[in-house]
Enzyme design. Sequence first.
Site, PDB file in Angstrom:
ATOM      1  N   ASP A  16      38.844  41.460  49.941  1.00 28.77           N
ATOM      2  CA  ASP A  16      39.131  42.217  51.022  1.00 28.77           C
ATOM      3  C   ASP A  16      38.563  43.420  50.815  1.00 28.77           C
ATOM      4  O   ASP A  16      39.144  44.504  50.908  1.00 28.77           O
ATOM      5  CB  ASP A  16      40.649  42.424  51.874  1.00 28.77           C
ATOM      6  N   ASP A  21      38.513  45.714  44.826  1.00 28.70           N
ATOM      7  CA  ASP A  21      37.610  44.438  45.024  1.00 28.70           C
ATOM      8  C   ASP A  21      36.474  44.341  44.673  1.00 28.70           C
ATOM      9  O   ASP A  21      35.720  43.527  44.150  1.00 28.70           O
ATOM     10  CB  ASP A  21      37.996  43.923  46.619  1.00 28.70           C
ATOM     11  N   ASN A  45      42.421  45.234  53.428  1.00 24.59           N
ATOM     12  CA  ASN A  45      42.137  46.671  53.352  1.00 24.59           C
ATOM     13  C   ASN A  45      41.574  47.240  54.803  1.00 24.59           C
ATOM     14  O   ASN A  45      41.717  48.473  54.968  1.00 24.59           O
ATOM     15  CB  ASN A  45      41.159  46.968  52.204  1.00 24.59           C
ATOM     16  N   THR A 131      42.279  38.556  45.806  1.00 24.25           N
ATOM     17  CA  THR A 131      42.351  39.752  45.441  1.00 24.25           C
ATOM     18  C   THR A 131      42.682  40.576  46.884  1.00 24.25           C
ATOM     19  O   THR A 131      42.764  42.013  47.129  1.00 24.25           O
ATOM     20  CB  THR A 131      41.399  40.612  44.604  1.00 24.25           C
ATOM     21  N   PHE A 172      51.053  45.927  48.851  1.00 27.05           N
ATOM     22  CA  PHE A 172      50.082  45.692  50.177  1.00 27.05           C
ATOM     23  C   PHE A 172      49.802  44.014  50.300  1.00 27.05           C
ATOM     24  O   PHE A 172      49.807  43.773  51.500  1.00 27.05           O
ATOM     25  CB  PHE A 172      48.925  46.678  50.086  1.00 27.05           C
ATOM     26  N   ASN A 173      49.009  43.660  49.338  1.00 28.31           N
ATOM     27  CA  ASN A 173      48.630  42.221  49.539  1.00 28.31           C
ATOM     28  C   ASN A 173      49.488  41.412  49.901  1.00 28.31           C
ATOM     29  O   ASN A 173      49.502  40.305  50.699  1.00 28.31           O
ATOM     30  CB  ASN A 173      47.756  41.785  48.371  1.00 28.31           C
ATOM     31  N   GLN A 234      43.824  57.869  46.009  1.00 28.66           N
ATOM     32  CA  GLN A 234      44.911  57.631  45.350  1.00 28.66           C
ATOM     33  C   GLN A 234      45.867  58.846  44.866  1.00 28.66           C
ATOM     34  O   GLN A 234      47.060  58.876  44.793  1.00 28.66           O
ATOM     35  CB  GLN A 234      44.586  56.668  44.275  1.00 28.66           C
ATOM     36  N   HIS A 246      43.481  47.834  40.476  1.00 27.80           N
ATOM     37  CA  HIS A 246      44.245  46.629  40.547  1.00 27.80           C
ATOM     38  C   HIS A 246      43.435  45.387  40.383  1.00 27.80           C
ATOM     39  O   HIS A 246      43.720  44.517  39.562  1.00 27.80           O
ATOM     40  CB  HIS A 246      44.882  46.506  42.059  1.00 27.80           C
ATOM     41  N   ASP A 247      42.614  45.121  41.556  1.00 21.61           N
ATOM     42  CA  ASP A 247      41.787  43.898  41.286  1.00 21.61           C
ATOM     43  C   ASP A 247      41.093  43.301  39.960  1.00 21.61           C
ATOM     44  O   ASP A 247      40.978  42.015  40.018  1.00 21.61           O
ATOM     45  CB  ASP A 247      40.998  43.549  42.642  1.00 21.61           C
TER      46      ASP A 247
HETATM   47  C1  BDR Z   1      45.964  45.806  46.585  1.00 23.88           C
HETATM   48  O1  BDR Z   1      45.765  46.599  47.918  1.00 23.88           O
HETATM   49  C2  BDR Z   1      44.445  46.600  48.194  1.00 23.88           C
HETATM   50  O2  BDR Z   1      44.499  48.124  48.886  1.00 23.88           O
HETATM   51  C3  BDR Z   1      43.719  46.806  46.996  1.00 23.88           C
HETATM   52  O3  BDR Z   1      42.336  46.367  47.152  1.00 23.88           O
HETATM   53  C4  BDR Z   1      44.639  45.789  46.012  1.00 23.88           C
HETATM   54  O4  BDR Z   1      44.098  44.631  46.283  1.00 23.88           O
HETATM   55  C5  BDR Z   1      46.886  46.704  45.686  1.00 23.88           C
HETATM   56  O5  BDR Z   1      47.984  46.831  46.136  1.00 23.88           O
HETATM   57 CA    CA Z   2      42.106  43.940  47.066  1.00 22.69          CA
END
Ligand code: BDR
Ligand code: CA
Length: 335
Positions: A16, A21, A45, A131, A172-173, A234, A246-247
Amino acid sequence: MATTAKKPVKIIHDCDPGHDDAVAILMAAVHPMIDLKAVTVVAGNQTLEKTVRNALNVCSASKRCADIPIAAGMSRPMVREQVIAGDIHGESGLDGPVFGEPELGLDTRHAVDLIIDLLLDSDDPITLVPTGPLTNIAMAIRKEPEIVEKIERIVLMGGAYQHGNVTPSAEFNIYADPEAAHVVFTCGRPIVMMGLDVTRKANATAEMVAKVRSLGNPQAILFAEMMEFFAKSQKEVFGWDAPPLHDPTCIAWLIDPTCFTTKPMRVEIELRGSLTYGRTSCDYFGLEHQEGPGKELYEGGGALARPTGPNAEVAVDVDFEKFWKIIYDCFALYK
Ligand code: BDR
Ligand code: CA
């Protein structure tokens, strides 16, 4: 860099984009140990329209995706109302760099059908690398259950056994589609979970970003431009001095799993809690197998009672130096 003597891992990257990503796509597209079979896109996202546009832009910018199908998938979660992460990724979902018109276009298939076709038609099992929210993967599993046995493993970014990032409990994911996450975590295939516990240690420090930027190729410059915006948002939202990348941890694990320490855990998705909806409940200490006070709480739990025992390798630590060497090496492959 890890040896190339092994066969490359066939993967479908479901994403996303999203800054992190995008970095994961750029890594997967170029590394010889990864055989990228498709990029499938999901809302997360940002809205699907925006994440698709971003995926086309990033794949085009990679100059390595001309033969890789890119498909648009689910525009909404399975059950819950839609949530997006505009505060982190901006209005476009990938604010910062400026892209021209993407050279690449979309595959005509829906992402869910593309995932199903690729798995059923493949002689070897394929690794899924989600991701973003897990809607496309869960829908594919529900639409064609026969694909499950063709999934080698699922290496996903999502969840946390410690603190969330969208609520105090949830990452989030998973929060963006908890019901889909439940389908995926109960599908029975091996899962590697890259949660916030480890991705928060995989920071894009100014020093590391500068090092990649100094490679000077267009993809390395794109990386640095994306990180500039990502670091700012961030910092504003969480106060981090260096944003968690993260991804890309999923791609790094595929390239060199020794970069991470993982621990087998039972991971369940909270689907009922008003404060904890979307939490990955991770049995860090294996409590569900132990006799003693509290055991009866896990018994007779009704529809959501499931067999106990680990269903995921959950990342608990990352070798920072190794991780950044993998990222640097990936971008050095762009000449
Ligand atoms: C995840 O949420 C999204 O904002 C990022 O792309 C990552 O996959 C982190 O919580
Ligand atoms: Ca992501």
